[in-house]
Design a protein around this motif. Structure first.
Motif, short mmCIF file in Angstrom:
data_model
loop_
_atom_site.label_atom_id
_atom_site.label_comp_id
_atom_site.label_asym_id
_atom_site.label_seq_id
_atom_site.Cartn_x
_atom_site.Cartn_y
_atom_site.Cartn_z
N ASN A 121 101.83 -31.78 24.50
CA ASN A 121 102.52 -31.23 25.66
C ASN A 121 103.85 -30.60 25.29
OD1 ASN A 121 100.64 -31.80 27.70
ND2 ASN A 121 101.28 -33.93 27.79
N GLN B 163 103.13 -27.15 24.26
CA GLN B 163 102.93 -26.31 25.46
C GLN B 163 104.27 -25.93 26.06
OE1 GLN B 163 100.09 -27.75 28.41
NE2 GLN B 163 101.28 -26.81 30.03
N THR C 213 105.89 -22.21 27.09
CA THR C 213 106.43 -21.92 28.42
C THR C 213 107.87 -21.48 28.34
OG1 THR C 213 104.96 -23.57 29.41
CG2 THR C 213 106.85 -22.89 30.70
N TYR D 13 98.48 -28.60 39.26
CA TYR D 13 97.37 -28.13 38.42
C TYR D 13 97.29 -26.60 38.49
CZ TYR D 13 92.52 -27.63 36.79
OH TYR D 13 91.39 -27.26 36.12
N LYS D 14 96.98 -26.00 37.35
CA LYS D 14 97.00 -24.54 37.22
C LYS D 14 96.17 -23.84 38.29
CE LYS D 14 96.01 -20.80 33.95
NZ LYS D 14 95.46 -20.46 32.61
N LYS D 15 94.95 -24.30 38.53
CA LYS D 15 94.09 -23.62 39.52
C LYS D 15 94.62 -23.80 40.94
CE LYS D 15 89.82 -23.48 36.84
NZ LYS D 15 88.39 -23.83 36.78
N GLU E 106 97.46 -21.33 41.30
CA GLU E 106 96.92 -19.99 41.55
C GLU E 106 96.47 -19.85 43.00
OE1 GLU E 106 93.85 -19.72 38.65
OE2 GLU E 106 95.22 -19.32 36.97
N LYS F 146 106.35 -21.41 36.02
CA LYS F 146 105.59 -21.81 34.84
C LYS F 146 105.88 -23.24 34.38
CE LYS F 146 105.08 -17.11 33.03
NZ LYS F 146 103.63 -17.06 33.26
N LYS G 140 98.06 -27.52 32.79
CA LYS G 140 96.79 -26.90 32.41
C LYS G 140 95.65 -27.89 32.25
CE LYS G 140 99.17 -23.12 30.04
NZ LYS G 140 99.40 -22.43 28.76
N ARG G 141 95.97 -29.19 32.16
CA ARG G 141 94.93 -30.18 31.87
C ARG G 141 94.07 -30.44 33.11
NH1 ARG G 141 94.96 -32.98 27.41
NH2 ARG G 141 96.61 -32.62 25.91
N LYS G 142 92.76 -30.33 32.93
CA LYS G 142 91.84 -30.40 34.07
C LYS G 142 91.85 -31.75 34.76
CE LYS G 142 87.09 -29.39 35.40
NZ LYS G 142 85.77 -28.94 34.98
#
Length: 423
Positions: free
Chosen positions: A185, A188, A192, A252-254, A257, A264, A269-271
């Motif tokens: 992390n 990551q 960012t 969560y990224k999705k 969105e 950011k 990003k982790r599902k």
């Protein structure tokens, strides 16, 4: 701990968050709102950076001479007129910046590249302290950094029970989480940080963990989001004053969105990151049926529409101040505003949606709720606390204050409401 209580009201924090972040309206109904105790690690890391700087013309001249094999200080002095001591100092600086070799006789690869592009490509190593979020094992963004007086030490927690659950159980949930993810992390975080600034950080390598502490976050689950979000207290200067508010710390990224959130540093990003953690929280706070039944009985909730939505009766609600204070969250014929149990109900995480068909009674209770709110504030202003003893005093002066603020209510009716809220 008392200093923290004013920051831990789930109802206040939820509405503050939703008012400030209207994009969350797309997330649908709030399904869970956990108040969680989370470990915060203070770590020391080595940051390798490659910032660019402009050359001084004299630096560039000396590097070009060295590139042309003019390496002796005396020879450089004869060609340029620069004093030997000044030449030594410049070469020492360039060597420190990794543009020259340590003996000052050759250019490094960074030195050659820098000379070619006309800007210094410097490599520096800086030690820095970071706070790491114990749920996600990610670095806390700057605006979420926690002051030392807001961090709890383990010895402060050993003898506490929080919301009906022994503290050590909550700590086990956090500390059993995958700490090995921390290093990944941090990588990551480098990506960012370089995207949102001109830091030119090449890498951050783990140094040492300096301290374990604990703080409170909120874990919110919404019906239309794939994963829960973390909410925490942030700070920023506005008009030369520090202002605090509750903001999303991880999303969560999705989901980001879907909500069109582009910040950011808070996007994960982790599902399965929060899904894993929420499963642990659900297990920890497994609801006891008798507690739910007691809460619903207090609200006269009789008919369940779905797992969290109930129709309620409003016959005697003026006798319960908890209900009066939340009556405006009750809907008429439908419900879209969450009701939050108090801490002493032992239902951390649970939210409910209540509606009534009795609009006339609902309108009356809203007015009584306004009287209660005005009375409570006046009691605080007069006595400095809202104790039961102060509530039950005659307080004729406060009655007149409220009467002046609510002139549309007949005084006889207001006296009846005043006696209700004083009980």
């Amino acid at each position: 701990m008392n200093d923290f209580r004013k920051f831990l009201d789930r109802k206040r924090i939820y509405f503050e968050l939703m008012n400030k972040h209207q994009e969350l309206e797309k997330a649908g109904k709030l399904l869970k709102c956990y108040k969680v105790l989370v470990p915060i690690l203070t770590i020391e890391v080595d940051i390798v950076q490659t910032p660019t700087e402009s050359f001084e013309e004299i630096e560039k001249l000396i590097m070009r001479l060295i590139e042309a094999s003019v390496i002796e200080n005396k020879e450089i002095e004869q060609l340029t007129g620069i004093p030997i001591l000044h030449i030594q100092n410049i070469k020492s600086l360039l060597a420190t910046q990794k543009l020259l070799t340590e003996d000052g006789k050759n250019l490094t690869e960074s030195g050659r590249l820098s000379l070619k592009v006309g800007e210094k490509k410097i490599t520096t190593i800086e030690k820095r302290k970071f706070q790491v979020n114990g749920i996600t094992t990610t670095i806390m963004p700057k605006k979420f950094q926690i002051y030392p007086n807001e961090l709890l030490k383990i010895e402060q927690l050993e003898n506490m029970e929080l919301y009906g659950n022994p503290t050590y159980e909550m700590l086990d949930v956090m500390e059993d989480y995958a700490w090995q993810e921390m290093e990944e992390n941090i990588k990551q975080y480098v990506e960012t940080l370089n995207e949102i600034s001109s830091s030119n950080i090449q890498s951050i390598s783990m140094g040492q963990i300096l301290e374990y502490s604990y703080t409170y976050f909120f874990l919110l689950e919404f019906e239309k989001l794939q994963q829960p979000i973390i909410v925490a207290k942030s700070k920023k200067y506005i008009n030369h004053e520090m202002e605090f508010s509750y903001e999303p710390l991880w999303i969560y990224k999705k989901d980001a969105e879907f909500l069109q959130i582009e910040e950011k540093e808070i996007i994960g990003k982790r599902k399965n990151n929060m899904i894993h953690f929420k499963t642990r929280m659900d297990h920890l706070y497994k609801i006891k049926e008798e507690k739910v039944n007691a809460f619903l009985e207090k609200w006269n909730a009789k008919i369940m529409v779905d797992e969290i939505t109930y129709e309620i009766s409003l016959r005697k609600e003026e006798e319960n101040k908890d209900i009066l204070e939340q009556i405006k969250s009750v809907g008429v014929r439908e419900s879209n505003c969450p009701i939050f149990p108090a801490d002493y109900d032992g239902l951390n995480g649970e939210v409910f949606y209540f509606y009534t068909k009795d609009q006339e009674r609902w309108e009356e209770l809203k007015v009584i709720s306004d009287v209660l709110s005005l009375y409570k504030k006046a009691i605080w202003d007069k006595y400095g606390n809202a104790s039961v003893e102060n509530f039950k005093k005659e307080n004729k002066d406060i009655f007149e204050q409220i009467a002046n603020k609510l002139p549309e209510i007949p005084k006889d009716t207001l006296k009846k409401y005043f006696e209700i809220v004083k009980k």
